[in-house]
Write an enzyme that holds these catalytic residues in place. Sequence first.
Site, PDB file in Angstrom:
ATOM      1  N   SER A 109       0.848  -1.193   0.000  1.00 36.03           N
ATOM      2  CA  SER A 109       0.000   0.000   0.000  1.00 36.03           C
ATOM      3  C   SER A 109       0.881   1.239   0.000  1.00 36.03           C
ATOM      4  O   SER A 109       2.094   1.150   0.137  1.00 36.03           O
ATOM      5  CB  SER A 109      -0.897  -0.009   1.242  1.00 36.03           C
ATOM      6  OG  SER A 109      -0.115   0.369   2.369  1.00 36.03           O
ATOM      7  N   LYS A 110       0.237   2.364  -0.117  1.00 40.23           N
ATOM      8  CA  LYS A 110       0.975   3.633  -0.151  1.00 40.23           C
ATOM      9  C   LYS A 110       1.792   3.828   1.122  1.00 40.23           C
ATOM     10  O   LYS A 110       2.856   4.430   1.092  1.00 40.23           O
ATOM     11  CB  LYS A 110      -0.011   4.793  -0.292  1.00 40.23           C
ATOM     12  CG  LYS A 110      -0.668   4.817  -1.645  1.00 40.23           C
ATOM     13  CD  LYS A 110      -0.377   6.106  -2.371  1.00 40.23           C
ATOM     14  CE  LYS A 110      -0.854   6.036  -3.804  1.00 40.23           C
ATOM     15  NZ  LYS A 110      -2.198   6.493  -3.995  1.00 40.23           N
ATOM     16  N   ARG A 111       1.279   3.322   2.220  1.00 38.67           N
ATOM     17  CA  ARG A 111       1.997   3.492   3.493  1.00 38.67           C
ATOM     18  C   ARG A 111       3.349   2.796   3.475  1.00 38.67           C
ATOM     19  O   ARG A 111       4.224   3.112   4.251  1.00 38.67           O
ATOM     20  CB  ARG A 111       1.145   2.964   4.651  1.00 38.67           C
ATOM     21  CG  ARG A 111       0.580   4.094   5.501  1.00 38.67           C
ATOM     22  CD  ARG A 111      -0.365   3.563   6.545  1.00 38.67           C
ATOM     23  NE  ARG A 111      -1.563   3.028   5.913  1.00 38.67           N
ATOM     24  CZ  ARG A 111      -2.100   1.854   6.192  1.00 38.67           C
ATOM     25  NH1 ARG A 111      -1.559   1.071   7.094  1.00 38.67           N
ATOM     26  NH2 ARG A 111      -3.197   1.457   5.576  1.00 38.67           N
TER      27      ARG A 111
END
Length: 473
Positions: free
Chosen positions: A251-253
Amino acid sequence: MTAMNQRIRTRFAPSPTGMLHIGSLRTALFSYLWARKNNGEFIVRLEDTDQARIVEGAAEQILSSMGWLGMDWDYGPDKPSPEFGSCIQSERNDDYTRYIQALLDSGVAYYDWTSPEQLESLRAQAQANKQPFVFRKNMATLEGETGKAVIRIAIPDQTVITWTDHVKGLQSWRGKDIGDFVAIKSDGFPTYQFANVVDDHLMEITHVIRADEWLSSTPKHLFLYDAFGWQRPEFAHVPPILGPDGKKKLSKRDGAKDAAVYATEGYLPEAVMNYLALLGWNPGTDQEIFSPDQLVSVFELSRIQKSGAKFDPVRLDWMNGMHIRNMDPSKRLELAESWWPKEAVQSDKAYKQRVLDLVYERLKKFADLAEYSRFFFARAMAVDVQEIEQETKFTPEEQANLLVATIDLLQASDFTETDLEHRLYGYAKENDLKVGKYFMLIRLMITGSRFSPGLFETLNTLGKAEVLERLKT
Ligand code: GLU
């Protein structure tokens, strides 16, 4: 199965519902490599039948990211085919209408007027009985107002769908677990399940390479191929890219960015391609650095991994650095042009080439260039004596004496690298100085930084006048 001598054709079929994720770009890359490896064709098809989920600008961004990476397509939204026409599903409705009619005529498809409320209560009933919800024709409302029904595909309970997936191996699914699925929605648009199959057939796709989240859709697709009597394509369902913990989907995280961002941060498309290709695929050798052409020639579907691959931004940076190193120096200079520090604006090409030759081995991406090269174009802020003392262990007084001596020493030099080396080493030896500390002192005073390319090369590039000027100030 693909017939012998059949031209290989693959496709990437994004839905324009958001920016292109790096994982989707990797799946697209596998399709692209397989087509190119086989001298086949690669198609980009826009799956925009879910009109409510379309995001403005997404289609353009998807295509520009793919173009940036160097994945060219033979047919795409901007390049319709003379044989099968548009590569945009919303422009292909006539085909879906025609083919669903054939299935209605043969009794494979039927109209269903079940309302959303009825569907919800059927679902709740199944849940209460602890049964998976599977829709059957006997649950359907078979009459109603024209133009309001969905069209479903009836899958008989006893149907068994099997295929051998290039990644997942032998698959076998039962009709009674699948249920009658919607092919045409009440708004008249086809579902993904239906449009995807009609298009893959009309576009003569031989290999469907896609994310494994679609694995459970494949039996529905194969049922349709069989119902139409069409040749089935081959399938490869690719596992997802995982975050650094190796468990959850990336994910972007986790530091993953939209594909378009890599271009703006000074990554090389061939390095990103190299990195993505090795995420979930391996060449079966230890080789890690590949040019796009090399990837095309070694790519094999059989070497796609069964398990998810971990995304590692550090490795991506390393790989990008390797591509910067392996590049022809003049091409490197050309690509570096927009990444110089603003202080470099007055400098000529020859000087920039010289500086780049000194710093490129440290670059992970071109965005690092400004920081690593700034002192070649601008005087650094003076470094504090205390800081120098900490770094070199020379007291402020020793620093002052060494500075004066070094100025004298350099004044007499012709500034060739050999002469500089000879003098500075000689001085350190005569005065019993630790060479590393002494050179660090000079480096700090001239560049303001603990890191720089080789000291003599740096001094030589800056030139005598500039070096003396910096030491005096
Ligand atoms: N439109 C689907 C997607 O967004 C395509 C899946 C497939 O390749 O069949 O991923």
